[in-house]
Design an enzyme around this catalytic site. Structure first.
Site, mmCIF file in Angstrom:
data_model
loop_
_atom_site.group_PDB
_atom_site.id
_atom_site.type_symbol
_atom_site.label_atom_id
_atom_site.label_comp_id
_atom_site.label_asym_id
_atom_site.label_seq_id
_atom_site.Cartn_x
_atom_site.Cartn_y
_atom_site.Cartn_z
ATOM 1 N NE ARG A 11 -3.474 -2.576 0.163
ATOM 2 C CZ ARG A 11 -3.067 -3.622 -0.388
ATOM 3 N NH1 ARG A 11 -1.962 -3.564 -1.073
ATOM 4 N NH2 ARG A 11 -3.422 -4.722 -0.170
ATOM 5 C CB SER A 37 -8.106 -0.410 4.981
ATOM 6 O OG SER A 37 -8.709 -1.817 4.326
ATOM 7 C CD GLU A 55 -4.849 0.619 2.973
ATOM 8 O OE1 GLU A 55 -4.560 -0.308 3.832
ATOM 9 O OE2 GLU A 55 -5.368 0.033 2.092
HETATM 10 C C1 LIG Z 1 -15.464 -0.035 -0.078
HETATM 11 C C2 LIG Z 1 -14.115 0.308 -0.471
HETATM 12 C C3 LIG Z 1 -13.369 -0.751 -0.337
HETATM 13 C C4 LIG Z 1 -11.945 -0.498 -0.643
HETATM 14 N N1 LIG Z 1 -11.223 -1.808 -0.756
HETATM 15 C C5 LIG Z 1 -9.858 -1.675 -0.749
HETATM 16 C C6 LIG Z 1 -8.953 -2.992 -0.964
HETATM 17 O O1 LIG Z 1 -9.471 -4.037 -1.224
HETATM 18 N N2 LIG Z 1 -7.686 -2.614 -1.317
HETATM 19 C C7 LIG Z 1 -6.948 -1.308 -1.652
HETATM 20 O O2 LIG Z 1 -5.787 -1.426 -1.961
HETATM 21 N N3 LIG Z 1 -7.833 -0.298 -1.402
HETATM 22 C C8 LIG Z 1 -9.271 -0.515 -1.138
HETATM 23 N N4 LIG Z 1 -10.005 0.559 -0.923
HETATM 24 C C9 LIG Z 1 -9.218 2.080 -0.972
HETATM 25 C C10 LIG Z 1 -9.276 2.559 -2.583
HETATM 26 O O3 LIG Z 1 -10.224 2.097 -3.353
HETATM 27 C C11 LIG Z 1 -7.841 2.285 -3.192
HETATM 28 O O4 LIG Z 1 -6.954 2.724 -2.683
HETATM 29 C C12 LIG Z 1 -8.028 2.879 -4.843
HETATM 30 O O5 LIG Z 1 -6.777 2.681 -5.163
HETATM 31 C C13 LIG Z 1 -7.920 4.597 -4.622
HETATM 32 O O6 LIG Z 1 -7.893 4.940 -5.894
HETATM 33 P P1 LIG Z 1 -8.676 6.251 -6.386
HETATM 34 O O7 LIG Z 1 -8.566 6.358 -7.839
HETATM 35 O O8 LIG Z 1 -9.995 6.278 -5.668
HETATM 36 O O9 LIG Z 1 -7.563 7.332 -5.409
HETATM 37 P P2 LIG Z 1 -8.061 8.430 -4.667
HETATM 38 O O10 LIG Z 1 -8.584 7.957 -3.374
HETATM 39 O O11 LIG Z 1 -8.872 9.688 -5.352
HETATM 40 O O12 LIG Z 1 -6.549 9.040 -4.230
HETATM 41 C C14 LIG Z 1 -5.598 8.352 -3.561
HETATM 42 C C15 LIG Z 1 -4.258 8.863 -3.864
HETATM 43 O O13 LIG Z 1 -3.789 8.659 -5.182
HETATM 44 C C16 LIG Z 1 -3.515 9.976 -5.617
HETATM 45 N N5 LIG Z 1 -3.790 9.703 -7.148
HETATM 46 C C17 LIG Z 1 -5.159 9.300 -7.362
HETATM 47 N N6 LIG Z 1 -5.019 9.239 -8.921
HETATM 48 C C18 LIG Z 1 -3.793 9.910 -9.295
HETATM 49 C C19 LIG Z 1 -3.147 9.987 -10.494
HETATM 50 N N7 LIG Z 1 -3.557 9.576 -11.529
HETATM 51 N N8 LIG Z 1 -1.848 10.311 -10.277
HETATM 52 C C20 LIG Z 1 -1.275 10.582 -9.382
HETATM 53 N N9 LIG Z 1 -1.846 10.459 -8.097
HETATM 54 C C21 LIG Z 1 -3.031 10.171 -8.198
HETATM 55 C C22 LIG Z 1 -4.283 10.994 -4.851
HETATM 56 O O14 LIG Z 1 -3.631 12.242 -5.029
HETATM 57 C C23 LIG Z 1 -4.157 10.265 -3.578
HETATM 58 O O15 LIG Z 1 -2.895 10.680 -2.805
HETATM 59 C C24 LIG Z 1 -11.201 0.576 -0.773
HETATM 60 C C25 LIG Z 1 -12.188 1.711 -0.791
HETATM 61 C C26 LIG Z 1 -13.599 1.447 -0.642
HETATM 62 C C27 LIG Z 1 -14.447 2.680 -0.487
#
Ligand SMILES: Cc1cc2nc3c(=O)[nH]c(=O)nc-3n(C[C@H](O)[C@H](O)[C@H](O)COP(=O)(O)OP(=O)(O)OC[C@H]3O[C@@H](n4cnc5c(N)ncnc54)[C@H](O)[C@@H]3O)c2cc1C
Length: 292
Positions: free
Chosen positions: A160, A209, A280
């Site tokens: 992570r 998480s 996380e």
């Molecule tokens: C119900 C639920 C279940 C989940 N289960 C998991 C799981 O099983 N495993 C897991 O790892 N995570 C899980 N997550 C957390 C989350 O979905 C992941 O971490 C996911 O990868 C975040 O992606 P995002 O595009 O929404 O990023 P965001 O939440 O929008 O951003 C997260 C970080 O990434 C950066 N970022 C996003 N896109 C870019 C880009 N294109 N370039 C540079 N930086 C960027 C942002 O600035 C920020 O720092 C879960 C979340 C929820 C709500």
């Protein structure tokens, strides 16, 4: 492409909290991202990206940065042999759908991760034994000085975690997958989604998480459950009654409520188990947890 002011980030986070961004734009191409990065540099303004906001807590007072939401060609998904070429703004669900249709497996783990590919690279998101590090061939990352392809080793992907910092934008990624019958992929995704729904509050507003699993026999969720925190509420946020490593927006929550719950959870885990839980969820803006 316009640059807006006062756009509330609550619209872009799955928890539904967060104040306004100093500036906000929706670039649709690599050239537009590079132009925006230069625009921000001229004004000494930081740059951050929001994906689907599913791992994000943004400060209630707002974020003094240019916040980008990738669109257009930065959300494209194309298949070439066993490689998936994906835009950083593409939703995992869309990438998985295309991979399955092309008979490409190894991305099934992402079925329950409601984020974008860029967010997945940033966090090395993973589940059920798979993660981005396991499928990522390379990612195209933009900075104000230009763009370049980075390998997982250069990105420093570990549990992570990556070495990426705000100001670096994941424009594209290449995922090397494995040929697998679509029916098998479909069956595995169905099974993983069922397991997920049984264990986690998938029908609530959360950000996934809260804490990383510590090096301890108990997971973060089990530890917080043993601390009696299930259902604990501060303001509009509550620790999920279903899984203690999730915080739900129960009613009109603020980011400050979630932070207060996290501080309380860390305090109790430290008191009871001597463990320093590490968050996380990513913070955007001036946010921090009190020292233990
Ligand atoms: C119900 C639920 C279940 C989940 N289960 C998991 C799981 O099983 N495993 C897991 O790892 N995570 C899980 N997550 C957390 C989350 O979905 C992941 O971490 C996911 O990868 C975040 O992606 P995002 O595009 O929404 O990023 P965001 O939440 O929008 O951003 C997260 C970080 O990434 C950066 N970022 C996003 N896109 C870019 C880009 N294109 N370039 C540079 N930086 C960027 C942002 O600035 C920020 O720092 C879960 C979340 C929820 C709500």
């Amino acid at each position: 492409m316009s640059i807006e002011e006062g756009v509330r980030l609550a619209r872009f986070t799955t928890l539904g909290t967060g104040g306004p961004a100093r500036a906000f734009a929706r670039p649709e191409s690599e050239a537009e991202v590079e132009e925006l990065l230069r625009w921000a540099r001229q004004r000494s303004l930081g740059v951050a990206v929001v994906g689907l906001g599913s791992n994000l807590l943004a400060a209630d007072v707002g974020v003094h940065a240019l916040v980008l939401k990738l669109g257009g060609e930065l959300t494209s998904v194309e298949v070439d042999g066993d490689v998936l070429h994906v835009g950083g703004g593409a939703a995992n669900a869309v990438a998985l759908h295309r991979a399955r249709a092309a008979g490409l497996g190894a991305f099934e783990f992402a079925c329950a991760i409601p984020g974008t590919v860029g967010g997945g690279v940033w966090m090395n998101a993973g589940a059920y034994g798979g993660d981005f590090a396991g499928v990522l061939e390379r990612a195209l990352v933009a900075t104000a000085d230009g763009s370049g392809w980075l390998t997982p080793a250069e990105l420093g992907l570990s549990y992570r975690h990556s070495e990426l910092r705000h100001g670096q934008v994941v424009l594209r990624a290449e995922l090397r997958l494995r040929h697998r019958p679509s029916e098998e992929i479909k069956a595995e995704v169905r099974e993983l989604n069922t397991r997920r729904k049984e264990a986690q509050p998938t029908n609530r507003r959360t950000f996934g998480s809260v804490f990383k699993n510590p090096e301890h026999e108990l997971s973060a969720g089990r530890m917080l459950e043993a601390c009696g925190l299930k259902g604990h509420r501060i303001g509009g946020a509550q620790i999920s009654p279903k899984h203690a490593n999730f915080i739900e927006n129960a009613a009109g929550a603020l980011t400050a409520d979630a932070i207060a719950l996290m501080a309380e959870a860390r305090r109790r885990a430290h008191e009871q188990y001597g463990v320093r839980l590490e968050h996380e969820v990513e913070f955007l803006g001036e946010l921090e947890l009190p020292a233990l």
